[in-house]
Each structure stands twice: as C-alpha cells, then as structure tokens.
Design an enzyme around this catalytic site. Structure first.
Site, short mmCIF file in Angstrom:
data_model
loop_
_atom_site.label_atom_id
_atom_site.label_comp_id
_atom_site.label_asym_id
_atom_site.label_seq_id
_atom_site.Cartn_x
_atom_site.Cartn_y
_atom_site.Cartn_z
CG ASP A 85 -12.50 -4.83 3.54
OD1 ASP A 85 -12.12 -3.65 3.50
OD2 ASP A 85 -11.89 -5.75 2.98
CG HIS A 300 -9.80 -2.06 1.45
ND1 HIS A 300 -10.08 -3.32 1.93
CD2 HIS A 300 -8.45 -2.05 1.23
CE1 HIS A 300 -8.96 -4.03 2.00
NE2 HIS A 300 -7.96 -3.28 1.58
CB SER A 470 -6.17 -5.71 0.39
OG SER A 470 -5.85 -5.37 1.71
#
Length: 550
Positions: A85, A300, A470
C-alpha cells in the site's frame, strides 16, 4: 463576472437540472471514491457496521462478532498479512501492537542481518524510497508513462516497420486515451471551479446571516429568512449541495484531486523515479528502496490495516476483523499509479518474509510489465500465500473493462488459483446495497464485502470513514486471516474456497447498478461470481465442518 451573476448562473442551472456541481461532483467521485460520501446520505450506519450481523442487527456486515462467539476459547496461531500500500503508521495507538517485526534484523545497525537483501527491514520495506531516506509521494499514471515512452519511439518516425506495427497501433490507442483523459479532466475542473465559486459565495452569505461558523446543515437552512433574491439563490445552492453530500471539506478534497491529476498524474514532464535510484529497466533488480514503511502519506495503508487487524483488546478506537494477526507493511503505492516492478518485488518480499495473506488495495488501467507481476503471483501461489485484490472504483464491468493486476496470467492464459477479487457492498436498502463506485463482474469479481462508510484508523492517532473497494478487500483479508488463524490445518486454497462458498447470497435482490444512473437497478447475482457478501460466521461454520470431517 459579478458575484451575483455567479449565483444566478448556479440557480438557473439548478432549475434545468444542469447544475455545474452535478458534473464536477460526478467526475470527482468517479476517480476518488475513498472520500466520496455514501449514496444514502439521509442516514448513517454505525461505525462498526462491517462487524454486524444481518439477522441480529439488520445490517449486512460480515458477522465477525458472532463468529468469535462461536469460536469461544478455541486456540489460534498468529497470521501475517502483508499490506502492499501507500505506507502504514506503525505507531498508531490501535496498530502498534499488531505490526510485524523481523526478529532476525537488528534495528539501525546498517547491516542486512538476515541476509534477505534488505538492510534494517525491521517492520517491512519501502520500494518507492531512496537509500538517502527520501521518498516518492506523487507519481504519474501508468497511462502517462506509456504515452511518454511510446511518443519518444514513434513521433517523427516516417515509416512504421512491420515489426513495430502492433506496438504502434497500441501507441495510437494510448495517445487517444491520454488526450481524452486530459481534456476531460480539464473540462471537469473548469466546471468544478465554477461551482466551487458559486458555493463559496452562497456559503459565506448564509453563514453571515446565521452568524455561524462550521458546516451549514439542513436545519440551519430552514432558519434562513430568504426575503431577497440573493439569499433565495444562496439557499437553493446550499440545499442542492446538502442533497448531494457536498461540503466544504468535500470541495477541498475535490480541489486536491483535480490538482493532483493535472500537476502529477497526467503531467508528461513529471518523473520522480530518480528518487528511488534503481535501474528502472531492470525488472529483476531487488534490494532497492529503504525501510521507511510509513512514507509521506500513509493514510490509505493505515486505514486498510486497521480494518484487518486494529487491536481488538485495547479498548481504543475500533476493532479489526482478525484478532491474532501481524501487519507487514510493504510500501509500493504512491499518490498516482503503482509500478509493475515495485508490485512484483513487494509480493516477493512479503512471501519470502512469512506473509500468509497479501492485501492489494490498488489498481490501474495499464500494465506494461504484467509478466513480472504474474511471475510474482505464481511464486506466491507456489508458497501457499493468498492474494486478495480490490476490484477498483470506476463503476465498470470487469468482464469487459481493464483493471490491473489481475488473476489472468498473460503468458500461459491460465488463472492464479490463490486470488480473490473483491467488490464493495454497502449497508442501506436496495438503492444503497453496493457502492455506486464499485467495479463488478459476473465472471471476474468473486464476491462483495463492506466498502462504504468504513470507519478505521488513519495517521496520527486518528480515525475516519472512507469508501472504496480498497476498504472491501481488507474486510475479506481479515475474514481469511481469521480462518487461517483458528484452523491452521487449512491450506490457502481451502481458505479461499471456504470464503467463496460461505458467502451470504441475496438472490432476489434488485440493487443499485454501480456506475449506473440514479434509479437504475441490476440483480445482485449479476455483479459477481458468487452473488454474495463475505461472512465470517458462515465461514467459521464451514471450516468447522471441514476440519471435523478430517
């Protein structure tokens, strides 16, 4: 143009259903789903909704709390989940106890103690950083990189040689797509700026009248005494914004999105790869990068990690799906498109250092070095590592559209057997059954998992709601990790099989069609191979049956 003229423009457009925000909001949402509001803005799901149970709570979560009740005091083993990621805040209060540590490495001594090719990789590795500690933050889109590469080769070439015809045809496709995307983004940004100016004026006027700071609510608008035309128009503008979940914060994020695309993503002059210092053309190169697994923007990856494994016992923040897991951060995804070389190496790294599952919440439209990624995927398969990939946020049918990486192997035409492709479900009624942004595919997406309005960890001890496939992929990764942890006799392929076969199906549900027009519906069974949503409780029940029979 005078300020009052902007307001008149806004209201006239509103009255004819051509409001500038509609285009700006739609275009922004299509590309940046993780910060877009959920489709059903009239109500809010509980912060822990993805843990809840349909029968008990009347919410389509994955029944993880009930799964643990069923497991009781059954012993478990620690499972390592590699999170490829943007980076992970390993010091977050809800994650620091579940971060993987390379016990064979001595921190800070500048030596590759375990001889794995990576110096001081105590908590993972960063493939988009340099030896000097600098990091890639933004990067271009793969489409841009392909356009630049092919433009150098073919522009000015007077005669296309026979051996280059196929690649030249590909270049023409890339060029057309690049030019279309850039023009489209600039037009969208222009529309967005016009609406943002209208909103700013209207918002300021209403706040002044109400003598209020902070976001304007529907209740606030009811109190507005609209006696003049300017106030009436301002009220109409804000009412439209509220109906479409457009806020000041949302507009700030949209501005950031458009700037990112034009300044970095589609900028042919921008190339940050020199920061890494590798030989980019050498796809077999390993060992480049640094050990900064946090990076400049770990929002994220931190959110993804919390969904999988946030500490369930510390009475802080949230609870992850799995309760005996270590997160191995592998940084390979910038603010832009990831590069195939980095993803391949990230998979190898995670596999070689003990990951049982790899979560891959990223994707792109082009993959010029797909064979390198395919080799890594096959390597993971040979080592019994399960790969779980987010289907993407374009509201497209993956039976027809592209989204890389993929389980389909380019060279052999086979499919990886260790792969799960995940779409995003939601918590509302049938009009808000799945994420309107979610990619889908009756032959290409395995199942859906909660991915709308997911509350999880973000950097600096914070927590936020995010939307996207995601977020759905780590829900599935958490369920798979739970199974591996409590049923160690199961192989990765068996775990994948159980996750698929134990989904809760909604065969009769006619739901909102992702990417479709408002009110457009589709059978939920047509959105994935299983026509179901992942469920921890049902998965545990099935695992119990299988392991008892042995």
């Amino acid at each position: 143009m005078k300020l009052t003229q902007y307001l008149v423009l806004g209201v006239l457009a509103l009255q004819t259903n051509l409001f500038l925000a509609e285009k700006a909001n739609a275009s922004y949402a299509a590309f940046y789903q993780e910060t877009t509001p959920p489709e059903d803005s009239t109500s809010k799901a509980p912060e822990n909704w993805f843990h809840l149970d349909k029968a008990t709570d009347n919410i389509r979560g994955v029944s993880s709390n009930k799964a643990y009740e069923l497991l009781g005091n059954k012993p478990s083993r620690t499972i390592v989940v590699g999170v490829i990621d943007s980076g992970v805040d390993i010091d977050h209060e809800d994650l620091k106890s579940v971060i993987w540590t390379n016990e064979k490495e001595i921190a800070g001594n500048g030596v590759d103690d375990d001889k794995n090719g990576y110096v001081d990789d105590v908590h993972g590795w960063n493939f988009i950083g340099g030896k000097d500690g600098k990091n890639v933050d933004a990067d271009t889109y793969e489409l841009t990189r392909e356009y630049v590469r092919l433009k150098k080769k073919f522009d000015g070439m007077k005669k296309i040689r026979k051996k280059d015809r196929a690649e030249h045809s590909y270049y023409e496709e890339v060029k057309k797509e690049y030019e279309r995307k850039v023009t489209e983004l600039k037009d969208q940004y222009n529309d967005f700026q016009k609406f943002a100016e209208i909103y700013k004026i209207a918002n300021s006027l209403i706040k002044t009248q109400l003598d209020k700071e902070g976001e304007i609510t529907a209740e606030d608008l009811e109190k507005v005494n609209a006696t003049d035309e300017m106030t009436k128009q301002s009220k109409a503008v804000l009412a439209y914004a509220l109906e479409n979940s457009i806020t000041e914060k949302y507009l700030e994020e949209a501005e950031e999105y458009f700037n990112k695309g034009l300044k970095f993503g589609y900028n042919t002059e921008f190339d940050p790869r020199s920061i890494v210092g590798d030989n980019y053309q050498n796809l077999d190169e390993k060992g480049y990068g640094n050990n900064d697994v946090k990076g400049p923007d770990p929002s994220h990856g931190t959110h993804v990690s919390g969904i999988i494994a946030a500490d369930r016992k510390n009475n802080l923040g949230i609870m992850g799906i799995a309760d005996n897991v270590k997160i191995m951060p592998v940084r390979a995804v910038p603010n832009g498109d990831e590069r195939d070389k980095d993803i391949a190496n990230a998979i190898y790294y995670a596999v070689d250092n003990g990951a049982n599952i790899i979560n891959m919440s990223f994707g792109k439209d082009y993959s010029p070095n797909k064979e390198a990624v395919d080799k890594a995927v096959k390597y993971a398969e040979s080592k019994g590592v399960l790969l779980i990939h987010a289907a993407g946020n374009d509201g497209e049918n993956l039976d027809e559209a592209r989204n890389f990486p993929t389980r389909k192997l380019q060279k052999s035409k086979d499919e990886a057997k260790n792969w799960l492709e995940i779409g995003a479900s939601s918590w509302g009624d049938n009009t808000n059954f799945v994420g309107n942004f979610s990619n889908y595919g009756k032959s290409s997406v395995d199942l859906f998992a909660p991915g709308v309005d997911i509350y999880s960890t973000t950097p600096d001890q914070k927590y936020e709601n995010k939307n996207g496939t995601s977020m759905a992929a780590p829900v599935a990764s958490g369920v798979a990790a739970l199974l591996m942890s409590y049923f160690p006799e199961l192989s990765a392929e068996q775990v994948k099989d159980i996750v698929i076969k134990s989904v809760v199906k909604y065969s009769d549900a006619e739901v909102n069609k992702p990417g479709g027009k408002k009110g457009e519906t589709i059978s939920f069974t047509d959105l994935s191979i299983t026509g179901g949503i992942v469920n921890a409780l049902e998965a545990v029940k099935m695992a119990q049956q299988i392991t008892t029979q042995k």
